[in-house]
Write a protein that holds these residues in place. Structure first.
Motif, short mmCIF file in Angstrom:
data_model
loop_
_atom_site.label_atom_id
_atom_site.label_comp_id
_atom_site.label_asym_id
_atom_site.label_seq_id
_atom_site.Cartn_x
_atom_site.Cartn_y
_atom_site.Cartn_z
N THR A 29 34.26 -13.09 119.04
CA THR A 29 33.90 -11.68 119.11
C THR A 29 34.71 -10.87 118.11
OG1 THR A 29 33.36 -11.92 121.46
CG2 THR A 29 33.70 -9.68 120.64
N ALA A 30 36.02 -11.15 118.03
CA ALA A 30 36.87 -10.43 117.09
C ALA A 30 36.41 -10.66 115.65
CB ALA A 30 38.32 -10.89 117.26
N LEU A 31 36.05 -11.90 115.33
CA LEU A 31 35.58 -12.20 113.97
C LEU A 31 34.28 -11.47 113.66
CD1 LEU A 31 36.33 -16.04 113.96
CD2 LEU A 31 37.52 -14.30 112.61
N ALA A 32 33.37 -11.43 114.64
CA ALA A 32 32.09 -10.74 114.42
C ALA A 32 32.31 -9.24 114.23
CB ALA A 32 31.16 -10.99 115.61
N ILE A 33 33.22 -8.65 114.99
CA ILE A 33 33.48 -7.22 114.86
C ILE A 33 34.16 -6.90 113.54
CG2 ILE A 33 34.93 -5.36 115.80
CD1 ILE A 33 34.09 -6.34 118.57
N ALA A 34 35.04 -7.78 113.09
CA ALA A 34 35.66 -7.58 111.78
C ALA A 34 34.60 -7.56 110.68
CB ALA A 34 36.69 -8.68 111.51
N ALA A 35 33.62 -8.46 110.77
CA ALA A 35 32.56 -8.50 109.78
C ALA A 35 31.72 -7.22 109.81
CB ALA A 35 31.67 -9.72 110.01
N LEU A 36 31.42 -6.73 111.02
CA LEU A 36 30.65 -5.49 111.14
C LEU A 36 31.43 -4.30 110.56
CD1 LEU A 36 29.10 -5.84 114.71
CD2 LEU A 36 27.88 -5.89 112.53
N LEU A 37 32.72 -4.23 110.86
CA LEU A 37 33.54 -3.14 110.32
C LEU A 37 33.59 -3.19 108.80
CD1 LEU A 37 36.47 -3.10 112.89
CD2 LEU A 37 34.84 -1.25 112.50
N ALA A 38 33.69 -4.39 108.24
CA ALA A 38 33.70 -4.51 106.78
C ALA A 38 32.38 -4.02 106.20
CB ALA A 38 33.96 -5.97 106.39
N GLU A 39 31.27 -4.33 106.87
CA GLU A 39 29.96 -3.84 106.41
C GLU A 39 29.89 -2.32 106.46
OE1 GLU A 39 27.01 -5.65 108.83
OE2 GLU A 39 27.41 -7.69 108.11
N MET A 40 30.65 -1.72 107.38
CA MET A 40 30.66 -0.27 107.53
C MET A 40 31.62 0.40 106.54
SD MET A 40 30.64 -0.29 111.72
CE MET A 40 30.78 1.48 111.96
N GLY A 41 32.25 -0.41 105.68
CA GLY A 41 33.15 0.14 104.68
C GLY A 41 34.60 0.24 105.12
N GLU A 42 34.93 -0.34 106.28
CA GLU A 42 36.31 -0.29 106.77
C GLU A 42 37.09 -1.49 106.27
OE1 GLU A 42 37.43 2.30 108.43
OE2 GLU A 42 35.45 3.23 108.50
N ARG A 43 38.42 -1.40 106.38
CA ARG A 43 39.28 -2.54 106.07
C ARG A 43 40.03 -2.94 107.35
NH1 ARG A 43 44.65 -3.54 102.55
NH2 ARG A 43 44.22 -5.72 102.02
#
Length: 329
Positions: free
Chosen positions: A61-75
């Motif tokens: 879940t953490a890995l999936a959320i990190a990928a979504l945040l990166a897609e949203m332009g976050e680091r």
């Protein structure tokens, strides 16, 4: 530690009922700890917790959320305690997967660091400050719901569909880290991974409490193992999930070995596995987490089953993430 089988069974077994008074004491202490406010980070903090003592699916879940945040332009940065590492009291530090070993970071930290910057440290507030200094725009804790070291801007409870809340009791009577009602109260939403009556029962309780339920499935990523004979081994909380995923891919499992969660594999362990695989004319295969802790020479000779988490309704999760990012600004 391997969870006792009676922790899974609901209604509670005679053994669980006998231990229930001790479980109530454990649960009371956990509830009190969860009621204390945590430190507030200067970056949005997303806390991902599991209701039980392991195997709920927090790391995928953490890995999936990190990928979504990166897609949203976050680091995003991961913050983790580094379970099983040496020198737990050393100051927080950023993991370098090319330099650090499992003894320094723990196995999950090495896995996380291959996907996004990762800070290991027992002091979550100190880790948050370091991540902020290094350019993080969001923080992901793949644990920490029950410890409340950092105040979350978004808290998610991850539930395995086949296991749910086990027998619904706290240790030593059952697997819950804190009473289920208290955990549901503490989160913004529940993530239900896979199917099963046990997980659906928890989802119903979350819905009754007004918490949205996000449904997700774990799927194996492309991996050329279908049709091959395999000796599968894993040192995770619920290795049966790993074996079932391999079988669903069409892998012929001719041998399976289960080890304690966060197993530090010795040279002797791996030599024995290699001999057994040769005897069975099989390929050695393990999980990404197990492989992260192996030395490169050994890891190169072992197949790895990569997995990913797919959310049925990405937009609902996106909305929760956007609200968390806004709340912290």
């Amino acid at each position: 530690m391997r969870a006792p089988e009676f922790w899974r069974r609901a209604p509670a077994s005679p053994m669980a009922r006998a231990l229930a008074p001790l479980g109530a004491l454990y649960g009371g202490a956990a509830s009190a700890r969860m009621s204390k406010p945590g430190a507030r980070a200067d970056r949005p903090a997303i806390v991902i917790g599991g209701p039980t003592l392991g195997g709920d699916g927090k790391t995928p879940t953490a890995l999936a959320i990190a990928a979504l945040l990166a897609e949203m332009g976050e680091r995003p940065f991961f913050l983790t305690r580094g379970h099983g590492r040496r020198a737990m009291r050393r100051p927080s530090f950023r993991v370098d997967a090319q330099i650090h070993t499992v003894l320094e970071t723990g196995d999950e930290a090495l896995l996380l660091a291959r996907r996004a910057p990762t800070i290991v440290g027992i002091d979550r507030a100190e880790s948050a400050r370091l991540a902020s200094d290094l350019g993080a725009t969001a923080l992901i804790l793949d644990d920490g719901l029950q410890s409340r070291r950092l105040e979350p801007d978004l808290a998610l409870l991850v539930v395995d569909g086949g296991y749910g809340a086990g027998n619904g009791l706290c240790p030593p009577a059952g697997p819950l880290r804190a009473p289920l009602r208290r955990q549901i109260e503490a989160v913004d939403a529940l993530v239900l991974i896979g199917e099963g009556a046990a997980g659906e029962a928890v989802a119903e309780r979350a819905s009754a409490a007004g918490k949205p339920v996000l449904r997700a499935d774990v799927a194996a990523l492309p991996c050329p193992l279908a049709g091959r004979r395999a000796l599968a081994f894993a040192g995770i909380a619920r290795p049966e999930k790993f074996f079932a995923t391999l079988e669903a891919m069409g892998v012929e499992i001719v041998g399976r070995k289960s080890f304690a969660d966060h197993r530090r594999y010795t040279t002797r362990d791996l030599a024995a596995l290699e001999r057994e695989a040769e005897r069975l004319d099989a390929t050695l295969v393990t999980t990404e987490k197990d492989a992260a802790g192996l030395c490169p020479d050994r890891a190169a000779r072992i197949a790895v089953l990569p997995i990913g988490l797919h959310f049925a309704e990405d937009e609902r999760l996106h909305a929760l993430l956007r609200r968390a990012l806004t709340r912290a600004s």
